[in-house]
Design a protein around this motif. Structure first.
Motif, mmCIF file in Angstrom:
data_model
loop_
_atom_site.group_PDB
_atom_site.id
_atom_site.type_symbol
_atom_site.label_atom_id
_atom_site.label_comp_id
_atom_site.label_asym_id
_atom_site.label_seq_id
_atom_site.Cartn_x
_atom_site.Cartn_y
_atom_site.Cartn_z
ATOM 1 N N GLU A 161 0.824 -1.204 0.000
ATOM 2 C CA GLU A 161 0.000 0.000 0.000
ATOM 3 C C GLU A 161 0.864 1.262 0.000
ATOM 4 O O GLU A 161 0.523 2.259 -0.651
ATOM 5 C CB GLU A 161 -0.944 0.001 1.209
ATOM 6 N N PHE A 162 1.982 1.253 0.722
ATOM 7 C CA PHE A 162 2.885 2.409 0.715
ATOM 8 C C PHE A 162 3.426 2.671 -0.685
ATOM 9 O O PHE A 162 3.514 3.822 -1.144
ATOM 10 C CB PHE A 162 4.033 2.185 1.698
ATOM 11 N N VAL A 163 3.831 1.620 -1.375
ATOM 12 C CA VAL A 163 4.354 1.772 -2.737
ATOM 13 C C VAL A 163 3.284 2.367 -3.649
ATOM 14 O O VAL A 163 3.555 3.280 -4.453
ATOM 15 C CB VAL A 163 4.842 0.416 -3.274
ATOM 16 N N ARG A 164 2.038 1.881 -3.515
ATOM 17 C CA ARG A 164 0.959 2.390 -4.364
ATOM 18 C C ARG A 164 0.651 3.861 -4.052
ATOM 19 O O ARG A 164 0.339 4.651 -4.949
ATOM 20 C CB ARG A 164 -0.307 1.547 -4.165
ATOM 21 N N ILE A 165 0.722 4.234 -2.780
ATOM 22 C CA ILE A 165 0.480 5.632 -2.416
ATOM 23 C C ILE A 165 1.541 6.529 -3.038
ATOM 24 O O ILE A 165 1.244 7.603 -3.594
ATOM 25 C CB ILE A 165 0.438 5.789 -0.881
ATOM 26 N N VAL A 166 2.811 6.117 -2.960
ATOM 27 C CA VAL A 166 3.901 6.905 -3.570
ATOM 28 C C VAL A 166 3.711 6.966 -5.077
ATOM 29 O O VAL A 166 3.907 8.020 -5.708
ATOM 30 C CB VAL A 166 5.269 6.296 -3.203
ATOM 31 N N GLU B 166 0.908 6.836 -6.806
ATOM 32 C CA GLU B 166 -0.181 7.749 -7.146
ATOM 33 C C GLU B 166 0.230 9.199 -6.917
ATOM 34 O O GLU B 166 -0.079 10.090 -7.722
ATOM 35 C CB GLU B 166 -1.418 7.410 -6.309
ATOM 36 N N ALA B 167 0.931 9.460 -5.803
ATOM 37 C CA ALA B 167 1.349 10.831 -5.502
ATOM 38 C C ALA B 167 2.296 11.353 -6.580
ATOM 39 O O ALA B 167 2.167 12.504 -7.038
ATOM 40 C CB ALA B 167 2.008 10.883 -4.126
ATOM 41 N N CYS B 168 3.259 10.522 -7.006
ATOM 42 C CA CYS B 168 4.213 10.959 -8.045
ATOM 43 C C CYS B 168 3.509 11.156 -9.377
ATOM 44 O O CYS B 168 3.863 12.062 -10.154
ATOM 45 C CB CYS B 168 5.351 9.951 -8.168
ATOM 46 N N THR B 169 2.535 10.312 -9.672
ATOM 47 C CA THR B 169 1.773 10.488 -10.909
ATOM 48 C C THR B 169 1.017 11.804 -10.894
ATOM 49 O O THR B 169 0.963 12.528 -11.898
ATOM 50 C CB THR B 169 0.789 9.319 -11.082
ATOM 51 N N ASN B 170 0.426 12.141 -9.736
ATOM 52 C CA ASN B 170 -0.281 13.417 -9.605
ATOM 53 C C ASN B 170 0.683 14.599 -9.790
ATOM 54 O O ASN B 170 0.332 15.625 -10.388
ATOM 55 C CB ASN B 170 -0.968 13.515 -8.246
ATOM 56 N N VAL B 171 1.919 14.460 -9.245
ATOM 57 C CA VAL B 171 2.921 15.528 -9.394
ATOM 58 C C VAL B 171 3.204 15.758 -10.872
ATOM 59 O O VAL B 171 3.230 16.900 -11.353
ATOM 60 C CB VAL B 171 4.213 15.168 -8.634
ATOM 61 N N ARG B 172 3.408 14.666 -11.599
ATOM 62 C CA ARG B 172 3.766 14.798 -13.013
ATOM 63 C C ARG B 172 2.598 15.364 -13.828
ATOM 64 O O ARG B 172 2.803 16.218 -14.706
ATOM 65 C CB ARG B 172 4.157 13.432 -13.572
ATOM 66 N N LYS B 173 1.384 14.950 -13.557
ATOM 67 C CA LYS B 173 0.237 15.333 -14.366
ATOM 68 C C LYS B 173 -0.273 16.738 -14.047
ATOM 69 O O LYS B 173 -0.751 17.454 -14.927
ATOM 70 C CB LYS B 173 -0.908 14.326 -14.174
ATOM 71 N N HIS B 174 -0.187 17.154 -12.760
ATOM 72 C CA HIS B 174 -0.928 18.348 -12.363
ATOM 73 C C HIS B 174 -0.107 19.459 -11.721
ATOM 74 O O HIS B 174 -0.557 20.602 -11.705
ATOM 75 C CB HIS B 174 -2.043 17.958 -11.364
#
Length: 595
Positions: free
Chosen positions: A485-490, A492-500
């Motif tokens: 779950e920690f890996v998935r949270i990181v 998603e957070a990094c994907t949000n950084v790149r996209k938005h």
């Protein structure tokens, strides 16, 4: 319900049963006080005889302020009593309403107002056509009573009516026994009362002690059939959608069999046949019919009963308040005559079976709700996995293909095409693992640090964003579910950084301090308004993942000031309850494991 039945079974005397029933009705309806009003047909008089309320003794005659209730009133003068007897249903009155003023006895409305108990509900007590009184429950404030509450209270009312009727019959038998010329009749009455009490107690025992509710129902209905000497019987259940009835159980030679079992006893109860005669259901009381005189039967049915030697039919309606649950029908090969007391007992036992059937339905409804909840939980998990695995890899494929299409030379194009193919293969593998509920591919080999490094690199590759990962070498090992779950949270957070975010730098850290794991993902991007509505699964999915392992997730952000995602997990020491047991022994360094 189970506790109430156990209390009734343990009551040694009918008077104790009345007090117990009064207490249970008050508890079911969440009332402040409860009382018993008895009807004296000889004087046509109503008065309070028993009370359970804070500040009062059980004998209401000892309380001067209860005099309007204990002196009583002529039944013909009480509109409230007529309402109860006409409808045979619980009825709620409100002392605060002027339109209810005439429903209160003289002096009693003022008592309700001054005692701050404005609301009261009456539960009629009757056995067959014999009116016995009513149970009253008062409330200290406004209350919303459901139909289920009132139906359950009415079921206890049936028990109280039977008990009160038994007490009166016992008193009559006792007086009759004092006269020598009626001694034999008195003894016979005592035997009948004993049989009635035994039958009632067997039914209560069956409901409170039998773990299989279907066997409990069979036990109660079997008691009715044996007591009345029936040759055959059947339990019909009603389908409210079509108002039709279908046979569920068949009584034959002292035992019940499933109507769908193909047992020889079921041949005279065709599954496709509806219940033809319903006069007992329409009138809500037991009715004994002669087959030769029953108008509802078809010629085919009459011929069947004649061939089987059936002379009489008895119908017992199974009702719960205004709802019809089904019918219990009995067949007799000889002419029978039943006293009103025996039929009243049979109907009261039928009410017990109705309660058991209702409990079965409620249990089935509860299981269905649990199944729906489990399905929704699994659907949400799959949505998170799809969003965090397949969707993320699709994005990686698109980024590489876009970069390749805009590249100035064939070599760069080939490089991006190869990266896109690798990302697609990785996404396919993730999808397979997600279906099998296995660990993330990033964690199949290596440490949590390596897994985090892999997903960060994959998310931010080919971007202008630099990143730093900080994980101490002596970090205690996490349970594998927490790692995933920690890996998935990181991710998603990094994907949000790149996209938005429009950020140029990302810092990811994971450490253990002050008895807690702390995961942080921060960027120097544009930030956003926390209170503004968002779309997609991103923030929701991260929050659900944190909650799944017992962690808390917070997001801090302001416009133009970047964003920080923080996850804090305080592990529990019990390893037998993952994923809450977050820490596991570290196979790479057992000396640093925390328990």
């Amino acid at each position: 319900m189970q506790g109430s039945l156990e209390k009734l079974v343990n009551a040694s005397r009918p008077e104790e049963i009345l007090s117990t029933l009064l207490s249970e009705v008050r508890a079911v309806l969440r009332g402040k006080g409860a009382c018993l009003f008895e009807y004296d047909p000889a004087r046509d008089w109503l008065q309070m005889t028993l009370i359970l309320s804070p500040g009062y003794a059980s004998d209401p005659a000892l309380a001067p302020d209860l005099q309007p209730f204990t002196v009583g009133i002529s039944a013909t003068q009480s509109r409230f009593w007529r309402q109860l007897m006409d409808t045979r249903r619980p009825f709620l009155i409100d002392a605060a309403k002027e339109e209810h003023a005439e429903l209160f006895w003289p002096g009693t409305r003022q008592w309700h107002i001054e005692s701050n108990e404005p609301l009261a509900v009456g539960i009629p007590l009757a056995v067959g056509d014999v009116a016995l009184g009513f149970l009253g429950v008062s409330f200290s404030g406004r209350i919303d009573l459901s139909d289920a509450d009132l139906n359950l209270a009415q079921a206890f009312g049936h028990q109280a009516a039977l008990t009160l009727h038994m007490l009166r019959l016992a008193e009559v038998a006792k007086q009759a026994a004092l006269a020598k010329e009626r001694e034999r009749a008195a003894r016979q009455r005592v035997r009948e009362l004993s049989a009635t009490n035994d039958a009632l107690k067997r039914a209560l025992d069956s409901l409170s002690e039998e773990p299989d509710i279907n066997r409990s129902i069979s036990g109660i209905l079997g008691s009715i059939a044996r007591d009345l000497g029936a040759d055959h019987g059947a339990l019909w259940l009603r389908d409210p959608a079509t108002d039709t009835y279908a046979v569920r159980l068949v009584y034959y030679k002292g035992e019940f069999v499933d109507a769908r079992s193909g047992h020889p006893a079921t041949k005279s109860w065709p599954l496709a046949r509806d219940l033809r005669w319903r006069s007992h259901i329409r009138r809500r009381r037991p009715i004994l019919h002669k087959v030769a005189e029953l108008p509802d039967l078809t010629d085919t049915d009459r011929a069947l009963f004649t061939r089987l030697g059936i002379k009489q039919l008895l119908g017992l309606p199974l009702t719960l308040g205004s709802e019809v649950i089904g019918s219990f029908t009995l067949r007799f090969t000889t002419d029978q005559f039943f006293s009103s007391e025996r039929l009243a007992l049979a109907q009261t036992l039928a009410h017990q079976a109705t309660l058991a059937l209702q409990l079965t339905r409620l249990a089935a409804d509860g299981q269905e709700k649990e199944r729906v909840a489990a399905t929704l939980l699994e659907r949400n998990r799959l949505a998170r996995d799809i969003h965090d695995t397949i969707a993320q890899h699709f994005m990686g494929v698109i980024v590489n293909l876009d970069a390749g299409l805009t590249s100035p030379d064939l070599k760069t194009l080939a490089h991006h095409a190869e990266k896109a193919r690798e990302t697609a293969r990785s996404g396919l593998e993730e999808a397979r693992l997600s279906v099998k509920a296995l660990r993330a591919a990033a964690l199949q080999t290596g440490s949590i640090s390596q897994g985090l490094r892999k997903v960060i690199d994959a998310c931010l590759e080919n971007s202008q964003i630099s990143w730093t990962l900080s994980v101490p070498e002596n970090l205690p090992a996490l349970h594998e579910t927490v790692e995933q779950e920690f890996v998935r949270i990181v991710q998603e957070a990094c994907t949000n950084v790149r996209k938005h975010s429009g950020a140029t730098r990302v810092l990811v850290s994971l450490d253990y301090a002050e008895q807690a794991f702390r995961l942080s993902i921060s960027d120097d991007g544009n930030g956003f308004d926390i209170g503004a509505p968002t779309e997609g699964f991103g923030l929701i999915g991260m929050g659900e993942r944190a909650k799944r392992v017992g962690a808390t997730l917070t997001v801090s952000s302001r416009v133009k000031e970047g964003t920080v995602v923080r996850v804090m997990l305080q592990p529990t020491p019990d390893e037998n309850t993952p994923p809450q047991s977050s820490i596991k022994p570290d196979a790479r360094d057992t000396g640093s494991a925390i328990f």
